[in-house]
Design a protein around this motif. Structure first.
Motif, PDB file in Angstrom:
ATOM      1  N   LYS C  45      29.687 112.721  58.101  1.00  0.00           N
ATOM      2  CA  LYS C  45      29.423 111.377  57.592  1.00  0.00           C
ATOM      3  C   LYS C  45      30.651 110.480  57.728  1.00  0.00           C
ATOM      4  N   THR C  46      31.767 110.986  57.222  1.00  0.00           N
ATOM      5  CA  THR C  46      32.988 110.190  57.297  1.00  0.00           C
ATOM      6  C   THR C  46      33.343 109.895  58.750  1.00  0.00           C
ATOM      7  N   THR C  47      33.248 110.914  59.576  1.00  0.00           N
ATOM      8  CA  THR C  47      33.539 110.733  60.994  1.00  0.00           C
ATOM      9  C   THR C  47      32.655 109.640  61.584  1.00  0.00           C
ATOM     10  N   PHE C  86      37.225 103.529  52.268  1.00  0.00           N
ATOM     11  CA  PHE C  86      37.410 104.953  52.562  1.00  0.00           C
ATOM     12  C   PHE C  86      37.069 105.839  51.369  1.00  0.00           C
ATOM     13  N   GLN C  87      36.849 107.114  51.702  1.00  0.00           N
ATOM     14  CA  GLN C  87      36.494 108.097  50.678  1.00  0.00           C
ATOM     15  C   GLN C  87      37.647 108.286  49.691  1.00  0.00           C
ATOM     16  N   ASP C  88      38.851 108.391  50.225  1.00  0.00           N
ATOM     17  CA  ASP C  88      40.001 108.660  49.383  1.00  0.00           C
ATOM     18  C   ASP C  88      40.784 107.369  49.181  1.00  0.00           C
ATOM     19  N   LEU C 163      30.580 101.969  52.950  1.00  0.00           N
ATOM     20  CA  LEU C 163      31.206 102.629  51.807  1.00  0.00           C
ATOM     21  C   LEU C 163      31.084 104.136  51.937  1.00  0.00           C
ATOM     22  N   ASP C 164      32.211 104.826  51.790  1.00  0.00           N
ATOM     23  CA  ASP C 164      32.203 106.286  51.875  1.00  0.00           C
ATOM     24  C   ASP C 164      32.339 106.837  50.453  1.00  0.00           C
ATOM     25  N   GLU C 165      31.275 107.419  49.932  1.00  0.00           N
ATOM     26  CA  GLU C 165      31.301 107.984  48.570  1.00  0.00           C
ATOM     27  C   GLU C 165      31.787 107.004  47.523  1.00  0.00           C
TER      28      GLU C 165
HETATM   29 MG   LIG Z   1      33.316 112.528  53.949  1.00  0.00          MG
END
Ligand SMILES: [Mg+2]
Ligand SMILES: Nc1ncnc2c1ncn2[C@@H]1O[C@H](COP(=O)(O)OP(=O)(O)OP(=O)(O)O)[C@@H](O)[C@H]1O
Ligand SMILES: Nc1ncnc2c1ncn2[C@@H]1O[C@H](COP(=O)(O)OP(=O)(O)OP(=O)(O)O)[C@@H](O)[C@H]1O
Ligand SMILES: [Mg+2]
Lengths: 255, 213, 324, 324
Positions: C45-47, C86-88, C163-165
């Protein structure tokens, strides 16, 4: 916990040094520093040191902050001072067992120490009075090669990434009972952890770079600060440079 | 102590340092431009530089005192020619942020650490020609040699600088040389193990390592 | 018909170490839509999201943003349109203060100081971070960082928000607020929304359409369609929302309906409708199959128990091996 | 009565930059209990957990672990008893292989190689990671990393396990598995569990008791007690589990009960009991107050809408200010 290297913690104060145009400031101060460190006369160096302290006071940066940073310099320079005092050949003025202190050693040691302190003290009114990204932009405007400017900027940013990761790994290691000793196991573990720290910082740095890119970073440093060089800046820069030159003229005519 | 602070050296030595550094940097930057070092390589360059910077903050206890790592050999192995500007930037920041070393001596300090880094790179490259095992063992050995040698040469250069500044500095110079012997050993061990580790875990960081291509 | 905001054709991607993260992904997101991307950990997903503004470039696949092919037009063109959170959050906050972080994007877009300040102020206000303006991002709690990283993208006013997470690590109120904000942005300003998430309870309320991604696109459709497909759910580590589960329980007690509700709002509507159809009343009772049905239902959702049992057996086998 | 595993008295903590994170926190966790700590983002949960094994030291407050005061006994004593799993698994996995990471703790405890290997094997097995032994942690998916970081702590065989946001960023199946594993560890090996989490849907199933922390301890009690206290919930950014919400809806339709269920399991039990009490039947209907009650209920849970409205007003005020 390690402390972040926040040299620009007091960049938001207001003083003549803070208002000095960054480009003019960088050039004038570099000129001054370079002139002071090659003065051969102790007396003139003392004048230079006082001028440095004067500029520091002018910048309103708290003295305690500067003293905290001077600790390191003191450690390095004073150990050199001691070494020189004992090993420099010349007229002996005191003797401990087989070691002797020479006058020339003390003179050279003092000369070096005071020059070094002057240079370090001048760093604070120079870069402590603007934010680091402002300095980066100033360097860019001064036509420093772009690759160096970018490396300076990213390295600065990544130092924080590294220190954060370092701290996290440190916390995790301590919470599982690790203690840094000089055993082979501890050293090997440190080696492995450092490799990991490196890889992770590298990957994190890559992600940070991606984030910067996805918010439009193109390689040209931009800040909200617009530079505008005014008459006042020229006057300040010329007087600092003039002072630096006059130090050398005096020392030339001194017997 | 590898960093010489302001006010120690004489004008000719300082000037020579800056001259060599500017020339080498110009060469490295031209070279990288010709190879079109794209924007994507900046993070790699900067991370290694930051590691070089932070390494000097990690103190390892040796007997009663502690020494800090230098890692100039590692920078050389990873970055090749661009190690020179990387070390330059690292030294600039070490002075600006922590006041390690000096500002007027950045030129000569870069020579003292950067030229050995380039030589280390040459040695590692030679090792690569002999053929690496891809398992990290031979890379590690050459990494250790490169890491140790980088420090040894840096100390040698430092001693030369001190001696040319004035006769009175010979005592200091010999003390400095002796003090660095344990650092050379530690540095060799650390750089060797880090290189071996990187070849296994993140081979794209060691472009010369056999694991890739 | 609506314009396509994002079109992805035959996208594949492998990381330098050889890990294949995406294989032949095809997707189309229309302007003003809200789309979720779900899938197990490590599904890519992130990729995938990193391809949407050209940070990563896949092999010969094509990503188009409003008809402009990423990689062919200038990078700034794409970045202006697509904002990624980003997720983080630690990856995203890289300036010394929150203000600088929020101003970073607008400044790079070349806006005037006045306008930059305005946008920062607006973003801070939207996320309730006004008092954090001068704080250092390193020194915030995880949830605070998460909000700040969203604000940093919002200040660029993108037309497509990725949006990632977004809801991970947020406290329940902040999560609800965030969901509200995302919906608002979509409804009031017409921003297209793409969300990768594991938060199945938020999906029905949050999005119009769901893609199940697991290296490739496994399934696509409305939340109702995806959450009714038990096969797809099981094979992609997914679960249905709690409300849906509970209505399955109610069904065991004789609640009669075809399409089960997925969110509280739907549940209210659903109950009202069912009661009205049944002449103002609704009967639940324990019939002959209730207990059996409930048991089945439970075992359906308790993957982990069966899993643990397996492990115990594993442990025993191992024990035998060791003594042997 | 059970022994106290963790006793915290008058703990307070301020970060070096002056941020006050904890003020006069008091807490007692008994041996074999499972306790959740909930609270808004920035409440100090992570900060609090870091005190439990002495990573952080608060002002003159006292933390006792099985009666031994942290800070007075040797650090190893405490570390042996209390294992902390951090919020971000990347913070916890710092060795080149999973094996090294799992062996790290036991080696530092000074165990023999034989025993270290045994413990690593056991931890790998418990979490179903046996085939991962030689993999490099940073090539794993998030869910796998999360499990590995739990395994790395389990290999130290702590008697108290402290988890910071264990379910965040996990896909639904991994989340369910992790919840199962945590319960198993508690039930089978008697490990005391302390969890900081925002995952309200997991809380009823996962823990016996809940502390609401917001710089100080705001409330304490069973999940039922905490989730029934609307005031506490509102003021600490909390929400009730989805199941609870849905039963509140059912109540508007005439479902009659005192204590509403919090999880699917409880719901089944609850329904069964209610139906049985009512002679095998259950009536739902729309009565005169149903619509009104549902409306009220909805507004109760939609903080974010009212919140957004507030923000808009804020924005307007601000606009006025600017023009004025
Ligand atoms: Mg991810
Ligand atoms: N930098 C990298 N190098 C090599 N492999 C990677 C890298 N980043 C991710 N991967 C791998 O690529 C695959 C897809 O990763 P990705 O992060 O896109 O998954 P994801 O769907 O976002 O998972 P999650 O839900 O856990 O965030 C995974 O198998 C992962 O291990
Ligand atoms: N290193 C730090 N320096 C200064 N302040 C900090 C630091 N870390 C956290 N804080 C502040 O301390 C407070 C408590 O932070 P903490 O991380 O404990 O919150 P939390 O309850 O874990 O939040 P979350 O649910 O978002 O993880 C926050 O206001 C935060 O901004
Ligand atoms: Mg936290």
């Amino acid at each position: 916990m390690i402390e972040y290297p926040e040299i620009d913690r007091y960049a938001s104060l207001d003083s003549p040094m803070h208002r000095f145009d960054p480009r003019a400031k960088i050039i004038a101060f570099l000129f001054l520093i370079f002139s002071i460190v090659i003065i051969p006369e102790l007396k003139i160096v003392i004048i230079g040191l006082f001028f440095a302290i004067f500029l520091l006071i002018l910048s309103r940066i708290p003295l305690s902050f500067v003293l905290g940073h001077l600790k390191w310099v003191a450690l390095f320079v004073l150990s050199l001072y001691v070494m020189l005092a004992f090993t420099f050949p010349g007229k002996e003025i005191a003797k401990f067992y087989f070691l002797s202190i020479t006058a020339e050693g003390l003179y050279t040691g003092s000369l070096i120490t005071l020059r070094a302190f002057s240079a370090v003290i001048l760093i604070f009114p120079m870069i402590g009075t603007m934010r680091f990204d402002t300095m980066i932009k100033a360097l860019d405007k001064l036509k420093v090669p772009n690759i160096l400017v970018q490396m300076l900027m990213f390295t600065y940013r990544y130092i924080f990434v590294f220190m954060d990761e370092f701290q996290r790994i440190g916390t995790a290691m301590r919470s599982r009972g690790f203690k840094l000793r000089t055993t082979l196991y501890a050293l090997r573990t440190i080696g492995k952890a450092m490799g990991m720290l490196f890889v992770r910082s590298y990957e994190r740095a890559e992600r940070v770079y991606r984030a910067m890119h996805s918010r439009g970073y193109t390689g040209n440093p931009k800040t909200l600060v617009e530079f505008e060089i005014r008459r006042r800046d020229y006057i300040l820069a010329v007087s600092i440079i003039g002072f630096a030159v006059s130090l050398h003229i005096i020392s030339f005519f001194l017997p | 102590m590898v960093h010489i602070s302001d006010g120690v050296l004489s004008l000719p030595v300082l000037a020579a340092g800056w001259a060599i550094t500017i020339a080498l940097m110009a060469a490295a930057i031209c070279w990288s431009k010709r190879r079109r070092t794209s924007a994507e390589e900046i993070p790699k360059l900067s991370v290694v530089t930051a590691a070089f910077f932070v390494a000097s903050l990690i103190h390892i206890p040796v007997g009663p005192t502690s020494v800090h790592l230098i890692l100039s050999g590692l920078v050389g192995v990873i970055l090749g020619i661009l190690a020179y500007p990387a070390i330059f930037i690292g030294l600039v920041l070490q002075f600006f942020l922590f006041q390690h070393g000096g500002i007027t001596t950045i030129g000569i300090n870069t020579v003292v650490m950067g030229v050995p880094a380039l030589i280390s790179y040459g040695i590692f490259k030679a090792g690569n020609k002999l053929g690496f095992s891809r398992k990290g063992v031979s890379e590690g050995i050459f990494g250790a040699i490169a890491g140790g040698l980088a420090v040894a040469l840096a100390v040698l250069f430092l001693v030369i600088c001190l001696l040319t500044t004035g006769k009175g500095f010979s005592g200091v110079a010999s003390l400095v040389a002796v003090a660095h012997i344990p650092i050379i050993l530690i540095e060799a061990a650390v750089v060797g193990s880090v290189v071996a580790f990187l070849v296994k875990v993140k081979p794209e960081l060691i472009p010369l390592g056999g694991a890739r291509k | 018909m609506k314009r396509e905001a994002i079109t992805v054709r035959n996208l594949c991607y492998a990381y330098p170490d050889g890990t294949i993260a995406l294989e032949d992904v095809n997707m189309a997101v229309y302007e003003g839509e809200r789309v979720a991307i779900v899938g197990p950990n490590g599904a890519g997903k992130t990729t995938f999201l990193l391809h949407l503004n050209g940070i990563l470039r896949g092999c010969d696949g094509q990503v188009e943003v409003f008809g402009k092919s990423v990689g062919e037009v200038k990078k700034e063109e794409i970045i202006k349109d697509v904002g990624i959170v980003f997720q983080d959050p630690d990856d995203q906050l890289f300036m010394p203060t929150i203000f600088d972080d929020l101003a970073f994007g607008p400044i790079n877009l070349g806006l005037k100081e006045e306008e930059v300040r305005e946008r920062v102020k607006k973003a801070l206000l939207t996320l309730g971070l006004s008092s954090y303006e001068n704080r250092c991002p390193h020194h915030l709690s995880y949830g605070e960082k998460k909000k700040a990283s969203l604000a940093a993208v919002m200040s660029m006013e993108p037309r497509i928000l990725v949006l990632d997470e977004p809801t991970a690590n947020l406290d329940p109120r902040s999560r609800a607020e965030l969901i509200g904000i995302i919906k608002e942005l979509n409804e009031r300003e017409g921003i297209t929304i793409i969300i990768a998430t594991h938060d199945v309870n938020a999906i029905p309320e949050l999005v119009d359409r769901v893609y199940v991604l697991n290296k490739r696109v496994i399934a696509e459709g409305t939340s109702h369609k995806i959450f009714s497909d038990v096969e797809v759910l099981r094979e992609n580590n997914l679960e249905v929302p709690e409300v849906f589960k509970l209505f399955e329980v109610l069904r065991c007690f004789g609640y009669n309906c075809e399409e089960l509700p997925l969110s509280i709002d739907e549940a209210v509507e659903h109950l009202t409708r069912t009661v009205e159809i049944n002449g103002g009343h609704l009967h639940l009772h324990i019939h002959e199959h209730t207990h059996e049905a409930v048991r089945k239902l439970k075992s359906k959702y308790e993957h982990h128990l069966s899993n643990l049992r397996m492990k115990e057996e594993g442990a025993q086998t191992n024990g035998t091996k060791r003594s042997g």
